[in-house]
Design a protein around this motif. Structure first.
Motif, PDB file in Angstrom:
ATOM      1  N   THR A  70      10.576  -7.982   2.680  1.00 42.74           N
ATOM      2  CA  THR A  70      10.446  -9.277   1.890  1.00 42.74           C
ATOM      3  C   THR A  70       8.942  -9.298   1.653  1.00 42.74           C
ATOM      4  O   THR A  70       8.334  -8.442   2.019  1.00 42.74           O
ATOM      5  CB  THR A  70      10.813 -10.373   2.715  1.00 42.74           C
ATOM      6  OG1 THR A  70       9.971 -10.583   3.774  1.00 42.74           O
ATOM      7  CG2 THR A  70      12.236 -10.477   3.130  1.00 42.74           C
ATOM      8  N   PRO A  71       8.631  -9.967   0.729  1.00 44.19           N
ATOM      9  CA  PRO A  71       7.023 -10.141   0.217  1.00 44.19           C
ATOM     10  C   PRO A  71       6.296 -10.378   1.218  1.00 44.19           C
ATOM     11  O   PRO A  71       5.334  -9.769   1.422  1.00 44.19           O
ATOM     12  CB  PRO A  71       7.347 -10.995  -1.015  1.00 44.19           C
ATOM     13  CG  PRO A  71       8.518 -10.858  -1.741  1.00 44.19           C
ATOM     14  CD  PRO A  71       9.554 -10.620  -0.454  1.00 44.19           C
ATOM     15  N   ASN A  72       6.797 -11.334   1.968  1.00 39.98           N
ATOM     16  CA  ASN A  72       6.111 -11.640   3.298  1.00 39.98           C
ATOM     17  C   ASN A  72       5.870 -10.817   4.411  1.00 39.98           C
ATOM     18  O   ASN A  72       4.831 -10.768   4.672  1.00 39.98           O
ATOM     19  CB  ASN A  72       6.538 -13.353   3.780  1.00 39.98           C
ATOM     20  CG  ASN A  72       6.332 -14.321   2.748  1.00 39.98           C
ATOM     21  OD1 ASN A  72       5.683 -14.425   1.811  1.00 39.98           O
ATOM     22  ND2 ASN A  72       7.298 -15.508   3.136  1.00 39.98           N
ATOM     23  N   ASN A  73       7.005 -10.193   4.533  1.00 45.31           N
ATOM     24  CA  ASN A  73       6.699  -8.956   5.767  1.00 45.31           C
ATOM     25  C   ASN A  73       6.060  -7.813   5.108  1.00 45.31           C
ATOM     26  O   ASN A  73       5.284  -7.038   5.963  1.00 45.31           O
ATOM     27  CB  ASN A  73       8.270  -8.601   5.753  1.00 45.31           C
ATOM     28  CG  ASN A  73       9.292  -9.777   6.839  1.00 45.31           C
ATOM     29  OD1 ASN A  73       8.563 -10.506   7.519  1.00 45.31           O
ATOM     30  ND2 ASN A  73      10.339  -9.625   6.720  1.00 45.31           N
TER      31      ASN A  73
ATOM     32  N   GLN B 226       6.162  -5.776  15.316  1.00 42.33           N
ATOM     33  CA  GLN B 226       7.153  -6.955  15.431  1.00 42.33           C
ATOM     34  C   GLN B 226       8.006  -6.339  16.573  1.00 42.33           C
ATOM     35  O   GLN B 226       8.890  -5.248  16.617  1.00 42.33           O
ATOM     36  CB  GLN B 226       8.147  -6.916  14.260  1.00 42.33           C
ATOM     37  CG  GLN B 226       7.252  -7.318  12.791  1.00 42.33           C
ATOM     38  CD  GLN B 226       7.058  -8.618  13.099  1.00 42.33           C
ATOM     39  OE1 GLN B 226       7.654  -9.636  13.610  1.00 42.33           O
ATOM     40  NE2 GLN B 226       5.949  -9.252  12.129  1.00 42.33           N
TER      41      GLN B 226
ATOM     42  N   LYS C 279      -1.445  -6.042   6.386  1.00 41.15           N
ATOM     43  CA  LYS C 279      -2.551  -6.675   7.230  1.00 41.15           C
ATOM     44  C   LYS C 279      -2.821  -6.375   8.362  1.00 41.15           C
ATOM     45  O   LYS C 279      -3.928  -5.972   8.827  1.00 41.15           O
ATOM     46  CB  LYS C 279      -2.407  -8.210   7.603  1.00 41.15           C
ATOM     47  CG  LYS C 279      -2.399  -9.258   6.130  1.00 41.15           C
ATOM     48  CD  LYS C 279      -2.269 -10.718   6.604  1.00 41.15           C
ATOM     49  CE  LYS C 279      -2.351 -11.569   5.393  1.00 41.15           C
ATOM     50  NZ  LYS C 279      -2.270 -12.987   5.559  1.00 41.15           N
TER      51      LYS C 279
ATOM     52  N   ARG D 150       3.457  -8.283   3.040  1.00 37.88           N
ATOM     53  CA  ARG D 150       2.190  -8.640   3.274  1.00 37.88           C
ATOM     54  C   ARG D 150       1.698  -8.478   4.685  1.00 37.88           C
ATOM     55  O   ARG D 150       0.322  -7.890   4.932  1.00 37.88           O
ATOM     56  CB  ARG D 150       2.143 -10.132   2.590  1.00 37.88           C
ATOM     57  CG  ARG D 150       0.675 -10.644   2.511  1.00 37.88           C
ATOM     58  CD  ARG D 150       0.745 -12.279   2.576  1.00 37.88           C
ATOM     59  NE  ARG D 150       1.560 -12.821   3.618  1.00 37.88           N
ATOM     60  CZ  ARG D 150       2.200 -13.866   3.746  1.00 37.88           C
ATOM     61  NH1 ARG D 150       2.262 -14.562   2.491  1.00 37.88           N
ATOM     62  NH2 ARG D 150       2.801 -14.098   4.751  1.00 37.88           N
ATOM     63  N   ASP D 151       2.322  -9.013   5.509  1.00 36.25           N
ATOM     64  CA  ASP D 151       1.843  -9.325   6.854  1.00 36.25           C
ATOM     65  C   ASP D 151       1.733  -7.645   7.395  1.00 36.25           C
ATOM     66  O   ASP D 151       0.955  -7.391   8.311  1.00 36.25           O
ATOM     67  CB  ASP D 151       2.838  -9.761   7.792  1.00 36.25           C
ATOM     68  CG  ASP D 151       3.186 -11.380   7.554  1.00 36.25           C
ATOM     69  OD1 ASP D 151       1.780 -11.894   6.684  1.00 36.25           O
ATOM     70  OD2 ASP D 151       3.925 -11.905   7.703  1.00 36.25           O
TER      71      ASP D 151
ATOM     72  N   GLN E 203       4.968  -0.656  -0.303  1.00 38.79           N
ATOM     73  CA  GLN E 203       5.374  -1.410  -1.512  1.00 38.79           C
ATOM     74  C   GLN E 203       6.516  -0.845  -2.182  1.00 38.79           C
ATOM     75  O   GLN E 203       7.364  -1.306  -2.929  1.00 38.79           O
ATOM     76  CB  GLN E 203       4.180  -1.170  -2.379  1.00 38.79           C
ATOM     77  CG  GLN E 203       3.987  -2.083  -3.648  1.00 38.79           C
ATOM     78  CD  GLN E 203       3.925  -3.779  -3.061  1.00 38.79           C
ATOM     79  OE1 GLN E 203       3.042  -3.786  -2.138  1.00 38.79           O
ATOM     80  NE2 GLN E 203       4.695  -4.485  -3.745  1.00 38.79           N
TER      81      GLN E 203
END
Length: 951
Positions: free
Chosen positions: A364-367, A356, A373, A369-370, A335
């Motif tokens: 990025t926010p999506n990266n 990856q 997870k 988040r992933d 974060q």
């Protein structure tokens, strides 16, 4: 007698056991008045206490004193402990003290009855005599379960009946700066309540002490001491007092207060945190008696982009708390990644799993988040393939660096975490070390983290040392998530890369490490060395580094005072009978020994290891340090020896300013002027300086023109406006001052701020005041005008000559010089201000404008009014003859401007200029009136009248 209370806790209340706090209070009131042996034995005590006395098997600790002095980050600590055997037979006393692993023990003495024993540091032999085992400190390793690493010093002695023993331990350490603070820690764990317990810490920092704090006592297995979260108050009985440069902290808990903290006598760690005043400069250079120490920790720098690969152990041994805390820490770390960073995650056990494949992804926010997870779904299984994981991480980072056009000055690193030893793949430590070093190839740094008791800390330590990183070890039952986050915070904000600190080779010798791959926010770079020429009056220092797209050069001459002025032996408490009072020399020896130990740890050559060991041993013996190659052996003193006295260092405020030298690149005293810098600056006549007085030089016509602008305080004048063509704009803001007595002006005005803006080939601006320079090209950098420095990027160079001037060069074709006018004792009508000079205008277009810019590509003609009122153009060779003629006229763009002859002094009065002066705020000389040159704000880039733009 106090110890009896400790044993009372083992009885149940039904047996008539009084409340422990009441008993403690009774003992404090009745038994602490005098600790002489005779009175202690004869004193009447409660019946229960007599019963407990018969049960007691160990001597009682009557005194536990810690006295410390920290001088310029170097800490001298003395621990004094007195134990009393009031029993009827001899008993063994054990003195145990936890000290920082980074500290060196420098002395130990003990007095038992009328016998005194002193410690002697000797070289370690391959086999120690069995007779010495009890009386010297064995080679120590960090105590397991300690975040920062502690060692335990232990000594035992048999105390005869009705007698006492006194132990005195001395150790030294150089405080390390982490997360913006120095932390000094004292372990207070006497393991019993103590009648007289006192801690006294004196701090002397000539740079100025800031942010001094004493948090609650810290237990080794929890944050703080179990108090409610958010409680940051000092421990009870703590007294804090400090001035600008001196601080004194005392901790003196009574028996009752000790009982409230911990009934077993294990109070915890007493911690002091503080920082010193600093700014972007060459740092704090201190010199004393032929030795110097250099502290470098700049501030106000933009962070560098990071390319980071997290390599996380997910083997079966990580099950439970360890993996849970690792995940919690990683969630927070992810974060906190910055938008310009790139990252990837590798999990390893038997198998190597890359989140990856073959790339690092942007933040990025999506990266994020992933990634969370992926971490959440990690499950512990299999063995530990350390070698395979590191090879995969290194290849991933190397390929990314090679295949992508990344910022050459970004910082790449691997953060590796494990809880065990290699069990799968390559398991031989030497091969893992070799493979890792070959894979990284000095292209980035490796930071290692070990959790738990089973980790191979030597392997992790050496991997980090060999690859410019750091290592941390955490205990499983500690708050590992918090520690992991704290460690990442230490390395998560790189500010500089490729830092090199240089001194003239003919002036210094035996300098410690002076090249550092990275500088992280909140840390500090320390270099020390010896002066060759002790009669020199200055030491030249240069620091070069990279910050994102900028190259930085900081330089200064540090004045060397006479030895008598730097000698601190006159300060009470510094005499130890050995004449070894040079704390800077001891800091140098401390750093040098540490580097020799690290070099030996990294070496694979047996001859080199032996040579490094001998150098470290020789230096340790010279300075009486206990190291892995030296031991402390106890010897009995002579029959007439005196019992050990509490020898400690206690700085005095008397004459301290004369006795200590702490120069932060301060202005060089008269006689050490930096003439070489001034000679390199091209002096230009075209300028705006003083009140403000404008001068424009016309080389082709061989004369100059001058004028004044009587603006108002707060006005912002356009000096150069060429935003559309060259992309350059210069604005100057005025500050007001009262007019001098008997003057014709109602007030004076000076330039308080010069703003230089450029948008080609990239956007950047400079804001210059007499105190500082702010450079912002997307990343903000703050420089002090009192420190010499050079900052260079692709199209811009800023060179500061301390307390003198700033030279700004744009694309090697435009140069401005800003003079700094600083008054030590200003008169009422004087203000610190700036002068603006155009040194090179080749890069400015013919359409440039502004109060100065409009004349750079145009010539003016000088006319003479003859007796028959006919005006004629004056040739270049006639100008001198017309100086006395009050009726001369300039022809500017078809306008006729009456002028008079004047003389002006510019460039701090160093140059006299003859000029034709245009009155009335340069009426008719400039296009329009001076009010047309008022900008709306400092960053206004208006390029013509009636047009206002902003960068």
């Amino acid at each position: 007698m106090i110890l009896w209370l400790c044993l009372c806790w083992g009885f149940s209340p039904s047996a008539g056991q009084p409340d422990s706090e009441l008993m403690a209070r009774y003992l404090e009131e009745q038994l602490l008045a005098d600790y002489s042996i005779v009175e202690q034995v004869a004193r009447r005590v409660p019946r229960q206490a007599k019963f407990l006395q018969r049960l007691e098997t160990r001597p009682r600790m009557s005194e536990f004193h810690v006295r410390s002095t920290i001088i310029s980050r170097y800490a001298f600590t003395t621990v004094s402990c007195t134990m009393v055997n009031s029993g009827s037979e001899a008993r063994e006393a054990v003195f145990e003290m936890q000290i920082p692993a980074a500290a060196f023990i420098s002395n130990f003495t003990m007095s038992i009855g009328n016998k005194t024993y002193y410690g002697e540091v000797t070289g370690k032999e391959k086999k120690n005599s069995s007779n010495d085992k009890e009386r010297h400190k064995k080679p120590l390793t960090p105590t397991e379960g300690r975040e920062n690493g502690y060692e335990t010093f232990k000594a035992s002695a048999l105390i005869p009946r009705k007698m006492q023993a006194r132990f005195m331990l001395h150790y030294e350490e150089l405080l390390q700066r982490r997360l913006g603070k120095y932390e000094y820690t004292i372990s207070i764990r006497p393991q019993q309540l103590v009648g007289r317990l006192r801690v006294e810490v004196n701090i002397l920092e000539n740079s100025g002490i800031v942010s001094l704090e004493v948090p609650p006592l810290r237990n080794s297995k929890q944050k703080g001491n179990g108090k409610a979260e958010g409680d940051v108050s000092p421990p009870p009985s703590t007294v804090i007092g400090h001035t600008k440069t001196l601080a004194k902290v005392t901790f003196n808990p009574s028996v009752v207060e000790q009982t409230r903290i911990a009934r077993n006598g294990i109070l915890g760690d007493f911690i002091i945190r503080y920082d010193v005043n600093r700014e972007l400069s060459v740092g704090d250079v201190q010199i004393l008696n032929g030795y110097f120490v250099h502290y470098f920790a700049p501030t106000d720098l933009p962070p560098l982009p990071k390319n980071v690969v997290f390599v996380l152990d997910s083997s079966a041994s990580m099950v439970g708390t360890k993996l849970k805390q690792t995940k919690e820490a990683l969630f927070t770390i992810l974060q906190n990644l910055r938008p310009e960073d790139h990252f990837n995650i590798i999990g390893f056990s038997n198998r190597i799993k890359v989140w990856q494949q073959d790339r690092l992804v942007p933040v990025t926010p999506n990266n994020i988040r992933d990634a969370k997870k992926y971490i959440h779904n990690m499950s512990p299984t299999g063995g530990t393939n350390i070698n395979g994981a590191l090879q995969t991480g290194a290849k991933l980072l190397n390929d990314y660096i090679a295949q992508n056009d990344i910022d050459a000055r970004s910082v790449s690193l691997i953060i590796f975490l494990t809880d065990g030893r290699p069990t799968v793949g390559e398991t031989q430590s030497s091969k893992i070390l070799s493979n890792t070093k070959d894979a990284i190839r000095d292209k980035f740094c490796l930071f290692t983290i070990g959790i738990g008791n089973d980790v191979d800390h030597k392997l992790l330590e050496r991997m980090a040392l060999e690859n410019c990183g750091m290592t941390r070890l955490f205990q499983e039952d500690e708050d590992a998530a918090s520690h992991l986050k704290g460690f990442y915070d230490e390395i998560g904000t790189p500010l500089l890369s490729d830092i090199r600190v240089d001194y003239p080779e003919d002036d210094v010798e035996q300098v410690t490490q002076n090249f550092f791959p990275n500088y992280f926010n909140g840390s500090e770079i320390i270099i020390a060395g010896k002066l060759i020429n002790r009669t020199s009056d200055k030491l030249h220092v240069e620091v070069t580094a990279s910050n994102s797209k900028k190259y930085i050069l900081l330089k200064t001459d540090v004045a060397i005072d006479l030895p008598s002025r730097n000698d601190i032996r006159g300060v009470p408490g510094l005499e130890d009978g050995k004449g070894d009072n040079n704390y800077i020399e001891r800091a140098w020896s401390y750093l040098t020994i540490k580097e020799l130990l690290n070099s030996r740890l990294k070496s694979d050559d047996s001859q080199e290891k032996d040579s490094l060991m001998e150098k470290a041993k020789s230096l340790a013996l010279a300075y009486n340090f206990v190291t892995p190659f030296t031991v402390l052996k106890m010897k009995e003193a002579g029959l007439h020896s005196e019992p050990p006295q509490e020898e400690f260092i206690s700085p005095s405020t008397d004459g301290i300013g004369e006795k200590l030298q702490s120069l932060q690149g301060h202005k060089v005293p008269p006689g050490i002027r930096r003439e070489q810098d001034k000679q390199r600056i091209k002096i230009s006549k075209t300028s705006a300086d003083g009140d403000p007085h404008f001068v424009i030089d016309f080389p082709a016509s061989k004369f100059s023109v001058c004028f004044n602008i009587d603006g108002e305080p707060g006005d912002i004048l356009r000096l150069v406006s060429d935003h559309k063509e060259s992309g350059v704009t210069v604005n100057g803001q005025l500050i007001g001052a009262p007019a001098p007595p008997n003057g014709h002006k109602k007030h004076r005005t000076y330039f308080s701020t010069i703003t230089i803006l450029s948008n080609k080939p990239e956007r950047s601006y400079l804001e210059i005041t007499p105190r500082r320079v702010i450079l912002d090209d997307g990343e903000r950098l703050v420089l002090s005008c009192g420190r010499s420095a050079v900052v260079r990027s692709r199209s811009l160079e800023v060179s500061i000559s301390a307390y003198s001037n700033i030279t700004v060069t744009i694309r090697d074709s435009i140069s401005f010089v800003i003079l700094i006018h600083h008054y030590k004792k200003p008169a009422p009508h004087q203000r610190n201000h700036l002068g603006f000079y155009i040194s090179n205008s080749k890069g400015l277009s013919s359409d440039s404008h502004g109060l100065l810019g409009q004349f750079l590509s145009h010539e003016v003609k000088l006319l003479q009014e003859s007796l028959n009122t006919r005006r004629q153009e004056v040739g270049q060779n006639q100008t001198e003859a017309l100086k006395a003629n009050p009726t001369n006229t300039l022809k500017v763009k078809g306008r006729l401007v009456p002028v008079v002859w004047k003389q002006r002094r510019i460039y701090n009065g160093q140059q006299e200029v003859d000029c034709w002066f245009a009155k009335n705020n340069a009426d008719k000389l400039i296009d329009g009136s001076y009010k047309d040159y008022l900008a709306s704000h400092p960053f206004d880039t208006g390029t013509s009248f009636g047009t206002i733009n902003s960068l």
